[in-house]
Design a protein around this motif. Structure first.
Motif, mmCIF file in Angstrom:
data_model
loop_
_atom_site.group_PDB
_atom_site.id
_atom_site.type_symbol
_atom_site.label_atom_id
_atom_site.label_comp_id
_atom_site.label_asym_id
_atom_site.label_seq_id
_atom_site.Cartn_x
_atom_site.Cartn_y
_atom_site.Cartn_z
ATOM 1 N N ALA A 1 24.534 31.654 40.313
ATOM 2 C CA ALA A 1 23.500 32.027 41.295
ATOM 3 C C ALA A 1 23.167 30.826 42.179
ATOM 4 C CB ALA A 1 22.239 32.518 40.595
ATOM 5 N N THR A 2 23.055 31.074 43.491
ATOM 6 C CA THR A 2 22.716 30.006 44.436
ATOM 7 C C THR A 2 21.408 30.281 45.169
ATOM 8 O OG1 THR A 2 24.024 31.049 46.186
ATOM 9 C CG2 THR A 2 25.139 29.393 44.820
ATOM 10 N N GLN A 3 20.884 31.494 45.050
ATOM 11 C CA GLN A 3 19.635 31.863 45.714
ATOM 12 C C GLN A 3 18.518 31.962 44.672
ATOM 13 O OE1 GLN A 3 19.351 32.272 49.126
ATOM 14 N NE2 GLN A 3 21.441 31.479 49.059
ATOM 15 N N PRO A 4 17.274 31.614 45.058
ATOM 16 C CA PRO A 4 16.165 31.718 44.104
ATOM 17 C C PRO A 4 15.780 33.164 43.819
ATOM 18 C CG PRO A 4 15.359 31.088 46.266
ATOM 19 C CD PRO A 4 16.858 31.092 46.356
ATOM 20 N N LEU A 5 15.117 33.371 42.706
ATOM 21 C CA LEU A 5 14.535 34.678 42.422
ATOM 22 C C LEU A 5 13.370 34.882 43.393
ATOM 23 C CD1 LEU A 5 14.339 34.529 38.516
ATOM 24 C CD2 LEU A 5 15.994 35.816 39.903
ATOM 25 N N PRO A 6 13.288 36.005 44.077
ATOM 26 C CA PRO A 6 12.175 36.225 45.002
ATOM 27 C C PRO A 6 10.839 36.249 44.262
ATOM 28 C CG PRO A 6 13.942 37.809 45.399
ATOM 29 C CD PRO A 6 14.270 37.090 44.117
ATOM 30 N N ALA A 7 9.841 35.607 44.853
ATOM 31 C CA ALA A 7 8.502 35.590 44.264
ATOM 32 C C ALA A 7 7.888 36.989 44.351
ATOM 33 C CB ALA A 7 7.612 34.591 44.986
ATOM 34 N N ARG A 8 7.079 37.328 43.359
ATOM 35 C CA ARG A 8 6.318 38.575 43.355
ATOM 36 C C ARG A 8 4.845 38.210 43.302
ATOM 37 N NH1 ARG A 8 8.905 43.239 41.255
ATOM 38 N NH2 ARG A 8 6.967 44.244 41.873
ATOM 39 N N GLU A 9 4.031 39.016 43.919
ATOM 40 C CA GLU A 9 2.591 38.770 43.956
ATOM 41 C C GLU A 9 1.927 39.299 42.689
ATOM 42 O OE1 GLU A 9 0.670 37.192 46.307
ATOM 43 O OE2 GLU A 9 2.553 36.616 47.265
ATOM 44 N N ILE A 10 1.137 38.436 42.061
ATOM 45 C CA ILE A 10 0.311 38.847 40.928
ATOM 46 C C ILE A 10 -1.094 38.319 41.159
ATOM 47 C CG2 ILE A 10 2.115 39.046 39.172
ATOM 48 C CD1 ILE A 10 1.306 36.200 38.215
ATOM 49 N N THR A 11 -2.037 38.901 40.455
ATOM 50 C CA THR A 11 -3.405 38.377 40.450
ATOM 51 C C THR A 11 -3.822 38.201 39.000
ATOM 52 O OG1 THR A 11 -4.371 40.604 40.518
ATOM 53 C CG2 THR A 11 -4.051 39.487 42.629
ATOM 54 N N VAL A 12 -4.590 37.156 38.758
ATOM 55 C CA VAL A 12 -5.131 36.915 37.431
ATOM 56 C C VAL A 12 -6.633 37.139 37.539
ATOM 57 C CG1 VAL A 12 -5.414 35.251 35.552
ATOM 58 C CG2 VAL A 12 -3.311 35.253 36.910
ATOM 59 N N GLU A 13 -7.111 38.142 36.817
ATOM 60 C CA GLU A 13 -8.536 38.494 36.803
ATOM 61 C C GLU A 13 -9.023 38.395 35.374
ATOM 62 O OE1 GLU A 13 -8.655 42.427 38.408
ATOM 63 O OE2 GLU A 13 -7.918 41.791 40.363
ATOM 64 N N GLY A 14 -9.792 37.359 35.097
ATOM 65 C CA GLY A 14 -10.240 37.133 33.709
ATOM 66 C C GLY A 14 -9.031 36.864 32.843
ATOM 67 N N ASP A 15 -8.823 37.704 31.832
ATOM 68 C CA ASP A 15 -7.685 37.554 30.920
ATOM 69 C C ASP A 15 -6.537 38.492 31.267
ATOM 70 O OD1 ASP A 15 -9.043 35.618 29.533
ATOM 71 O OD2 ASP A 15 -9.860 37.028 28.041
ATOM 72 N N SER A 16 -6.610 39.177 32.405
ATOM 73 C CA SER A 16 -5.601 40.157 32.777
ATOM 74 C C SER A 16 -4.728 39.680 33.924
ATOM 75 C CB SER A 16 -6.261 41.483 33.191
ATOM 76 O OG SER A 16 -6.975 42.028 32.118
ATOM 77 N N ILE A 17 -3.436 39.966 33.815
ATOM 78 C CA ILE A 17 -2.495 39.675 34.892
ATOM 79 C C ILE A 17 -2.081 41.019 35.481
ATOM 80 C CG2 ILE A 17 -0.237 38.716 35.492
ATOM 81 C CD1 ILE A 17 -0.573 36.844 33.057
ATOM 82 N N ARG A 18 -2.258 41.136 36.786
ATOM 83 C CA ARG A 18 -1.940 42.393 37.471
ATOM 84 C C ARG A 18 -0.866 42.158 38.525
ATOM 85 N NH1 ARG A 18 -5.790 46.443 36.997
ATOM 86 N NH2 ARG A 18 -7.632 45.833 35.836
ATOM 87 N N LEU A 19 -0.006 43.148 38.698
ATOM 88 C CA LEU A 19 0.960 43.131 39.792
ATOM 89 C C LEU A 19 0.200 43.528 41.051
ATOM 90 C CD1 LEU A 19 3.968 42.668 40.240
ATOM 91 C CD2 LEU A 19 4.346 45.094 39.807
ATOM 92 N N ALA A 20 0.278 42.694 42.081
ATOM 93 C CA ALA A 20 -0.486 42.953 43.305
ATOM 94 C C ALA A 20 0.153 44.040 44.153
ATOM 95 C CB ALA A 20 -0.591 41.671 44.133
#
Length: 151
Positions: free
Chosen positions: A132-151
């Motif tokens: 692989a020569t290309q990076p993994l595309p970033a994905r948006e997440i949010t951290v709210e308190g103790d929870s991680i959510r997909l934005a």
């Protein structure tokens, strides 16, 4: 042999050669494609339905579920969430940029694809080894308190 018989013989050989070539190409693509096999990693693949819904904003995991220096692959959402430093969470597409296999393991700051052993930096998604020569595309997440959510 008549011209008609000779023509039929050529078509028959061409058909066989084309079929063999197509079968070989299909086998090669199947070998490089993603699969549902767990490559025996460190148990970092979450099964569908275990970390929230597919909808945006759904809870993927609790912050405590993402190991420091490691991460978790959420197969159903096609995302990998990492914790490169304590309290710092990153997310990337879990689809390897080499040939589209799903990454399966995250440990010691490295995301690994089992198909051809491409490796990626868990903090940036940048390739660190393998084809692989290309990076993994970033994905948006949010951290709210103790929870991680997909934005």
């Amino acid at each position: 042999m008549s011209a008609t018989q000779e023509h039929r013989g050529l078509l028959g050989r061409r058909t066989v050669v084309a079929a063999v070539g197509a079968a070989g190409a299909a086998a090669a693509l199947t070998a490089c494609g993603g699969g549902s096999d767990d490559a025996g990693g460190s148990g970092t693949v979450e099964q569908p339905g275990s970390g929230g819904e597919k909808q945006g904003g759904a809870v993927l995991a609790a912050t405590a579920d993402i190991p420091e220096g490691g991460g978790v692959v959420f197969a159903a959402q096609k995302v990998v969430v990492t914790q490169p430093k304590p309290g710092e969470f990153k997310a990337f597409s879990s689809t390897c940029t080499h040939q589209g296999c799903a990454v399966k393991d995250v440990s010691a700051g490295t995301i690994t694809c089992p198909c051809h052993n491409s490796t990626f930096d868990a903090a940036t998604g940048s390739p660190t080894g393998g084809p692989a020569t290309q990076p993994l595309p970033a994905r948006e997440i949010t951290v709210e308190g103790d929870s991680i959510r997909l934005a």
